[in-house]
Scaffold this active site. Structure first.
Site, PDB file in Angstrom:
ATOM      1  N   HIS A   3       0.816  -1.215   0.000  1.00 28.78           N
ATOM      2  CA  HIS A   3       0.000   0.000   0.000  1.00 28.78           C
ATOM      3  C   HIS A   3       0.855   1.273   0.000  1.00 28.78           C
ATOM      4  O   HIS A   3       2.054   1.251   0.299  1.00 28.78           O
ATOM      5  CB  HIS A   3      -0.912   0.009   1.232  1.00 28.78           C
ATOM      6  CG  HIS A   3      -0.158   0.037   2.536  1.00 28.78           C
ATOM      7  ND1 HIS A   3       0.406   1.188   3.050  1.00 28.78           N
ATOM      8  CD2 HIS A   3       0.122  -0.939   3.421  1.00 28.78           C
ATOM      9  CE1 HIS A   3       1.006   0.911   4.196  1.00 28.78           C
ATOM     10  NE2 HIS A   3       0.856  -0.377   4.446  1.00 28.78           N
ATOM     11  N   GLN A  10       1.825   5.276   1.219  1.00 28.60           N
ATOM     12  CA  GLN A  10       2.277   5.838   2.501  1.00 28.60           C
ATOM     13  C   GLN A  10       1.101   6.310   3.361  1.00 28.60           C
ATOM     14  O   GLN A  10       0.110   6.846   2.872  1.00 28.60           O
ATOM     15  CB  GLN A  10       3.214   7.014   2.228  1.00 28.60           C
ATOM     16  CG  GLN A  10       3.740   7.713   3.478  1.00 28.60           C
ATOM     17  CD  GLN A  10       4.666   8.847   3.142  1.00 28.60           C
ATOM     18  OE1 GLN A  10       5.812   8.602   2.754  1.00 28.60           O
ATOM     19  NE2 GLN A  10       4.188  10.085   3.249  1.00 28.60           N
ATOM     20  N   TRP A  31       1.304   7.210   9.756  1.00 27.98           N
ATOM     21  CA  TRP A  31       2.005   6.347  10.706  1.00 27.98           C
ATOM     22  C   TRP A  31       3.283   5.773  10.111  1.00 27.98           C
ATOM     23  O   TRP A  31       4.242   5.517  10.849  1.00 27.98           O
ATOM     24  CB  TRP A  31       1.072   5.236  11.189  1.00 27.98           C
ATOM     25  CG  TRP A  31       0.140   5.666  12.291  1.00 27.98           C
ATOM     26  CD1 TRP A  31      -0.213   6.946  12.611  1.00 27.98           C
ATOM     27  CD2 TRP A  31      -0.555   4.829  13.209  1.00 27.98           C
ATOM     28  NE1 TRP A  31      -1.088   6.953  13.665  1.00 27.98           N
ATOM     29  CE2 TRP A  31      -1.320   5.668  14.060  1.00 27.98           C
ATOM     30  CE3 TRP A  31      -0.630   3.452  13.396  1.00 27.98           C
ATOM     31  CZ2 TRP A  31      -2.131   5.168  15.080  1.00 27.98           C
ATOM     32  CZ3 TRP A  31      -1.446   2.947  14.413  1.00 27.98           C
ATOM     33  CH2 TRP A  31      -2.173   3.785  15.244  1.00 27.98           C
ATOM     34  N   ASN A  32       3.334   5.553   8.806  1.00 27.73           N
ATOM     35  CA  ASN A  32       4.599   5.162   8.184  1.00 27.73           C
ATOM     36  C   ASN A  32       5.650   6.243   8.404  1.00 27.73           C
ATOM     37  O   ASN A  32       6.788   5.957   8.791  1.00 27.73           O
ATOM     38  CB  ASN A  32       4.433   4.953   6.682  1.00 27.73           C
ATOM     39  CG  ASN A  32       3.703   3.694   6.300  1.00 27.73           C
ATOM     40  OD1 ASN A  32       2.973   3.670   5.306  1.00 27.73           O
ATOM     41  ND2 ASN A  32       3.857   2.616   7.048  1.00 27.73           N
ATOM     42  N   ARG A  40      -5.922   1.280   3.895  1.00 27.99           N
ATOM     43  CA  ARG A  40      -4.714   1.743   3.207  1.00 27.99           C
ATOM     44  C   ARG A  40      -4.365   0.824   2.035  1.00 27.99           C
ATOM     45  O   ARG A  40      -3.883   1.290   1.000  1.00 27.99           O
ATOM     46  CB  ARG A  40      -3.543   1.866   4.185  1.00 27.99           C
ATOM     47  CG  ARG A  40      -3.147   0.605   4.948  1.00 27.99           C
ATOM     48  CD  ARG A  40      -2.139   0.964   6.042  1.00 27.99           C
ATOM     49  NE  ARG A  40      -1.626  -0.181   6.783  1.00 27.99           N
ATOM     50  CZ  ARG A  40      -2.191  -0.690   7.868  1.00 27.99           C
ATOM     51  NH1 ARG A  40      -3.336  -0.171   8.330  1.00 27.99           N
ATOM     52  NH2 ARG A  40      -1.639  -1.707   8.522  1.00 27.99           N
ATOM     53  N   GLU A  61      -2.042  -6.987   7.585  1.00 30.20           N
ATOM     54  CA  GLU A  61      -0.688  -6.886   8.132  1.00 30.20           C
ATOM     55  C   GLU A  61      -0.565  -7.755   9.386  1.00 30.20           C
ATOM     56  O   GLU A  61      -1.565  -8.168   9.987  1.00 30.20           O
ATOM     57  CB  GLU A  61      -0.373  -5.416   8.461  1.00 30.20           C
ATOM     58  CG  GLU A  61       1.024  -5.151   9.024  1.00 30.20           C
ATOM     59  CD  GLU A  61       2.148  -5.588   8.099  1.00 30.20           C
ATOM     60  OE1 GLU A  61       2.319  -6.818   7.920  1.00 30.20           O
ATOM     61  OE2 GLU A  61       2.884  -4.722   7.598  1.00 30.20           O
TER      62      GLU A  61
END
Length: 209
Positions: free
Chosen positions: A10, A12, A15-16, A59, A83
């Site tokens: 996915h 950005q 939180w990335n 996302r 994830e």
């Protein structure tokens, strides 16, 4: 022609950028992530995908929908492509995790999180299941998450767990390409779509270099 799978991470999220563990938390793409998804869609459309399946987290789903709009395909949803679950780590930065759980941080195993082996098995099983529905020359695009995809790829390739760290992480809206052969799946490309850059992911710390 053989069946192929494109494993697309996915775009950005905030939180990335903040280096927060996302896991199952449903965090949206930021503006950069939306632009990354559009760019990836324009490039991957040239491969003429025949099927798109996505994690149920927004996302990933929004990244998949960007491709679906360009190529005129619906996006199937599979929760098994989520994830890796991070338990109490979700929402925390790497610095906070290292400070509170130094031993677990070194092993990158949240005490109440999802073991890497379980993630690898569920993601690889999902990819096999969807790929089984392809025509012989079909192309499946799987839109998921950094750690989930890397672990699933390792399992699909039959790599022993001791070698999983040899496969680096995936950047936002970068992808890997797998092709099915007589002896199973093989990796054609990995982390394609961008020039080399730091990978901000829920994956192991050494994958960030």
């Amino acid at each position: 022609m053989s069946k192929r799978i494109v494993c697309l991470r996915h775009g950005q999220t905030l939180w990335n950028v903040e280096q927060r563990f996302q896991g199952h938390s449903d965090i949206p793409l930021d503006d950069t992530g939306v632009a990354q998804a559009a760019r990836a869609a324009s490039l991957l459309a040239a491969l003429r995908p025949t099927m798109i399946v996505s994690s149920d987290l927004q996302r990933a789903n929004d990244t998949a929908l960007a491709l679906g709009r360009v190529v005129g395909l619906d996006v199937a949803i599979d929760k098994a492509l989520r994830e890796r679950g991070g338990g109490q780590w979700e929402g925390l930065t790497r610095e906070q995790i290292a400070d509170r759980w130094p031993d677990e941080y070194a092993a990158w195993e949240a005490p109440d999180g999802e073991p890497v082996g379980e993630v690898a098995v569920r993601v690889a099983a999902s990819m096999r299941r969807w790929a089984a529905g392809l025509e012989d020359d079909g192309l499946l695009v799987v839109v998921s998450h950094g750690a989930a995809l890397r672990l699933g790829i390792c399992e699909l390739l039959g790599l022993p767990e001791a070698l999983w760290s040899a496969l680096g992480g995936l950047g936002n809206c970068s992808w890997s390409v797998l092709q099915e052969g007589r002896r199973g799946w093989r990796l054609l490309e990995h982390n394609a779509g961008t020039l080399p850059e730091p990978v901000r992911s829920d994956d192991k710390p050494e994958s960030d270099v």
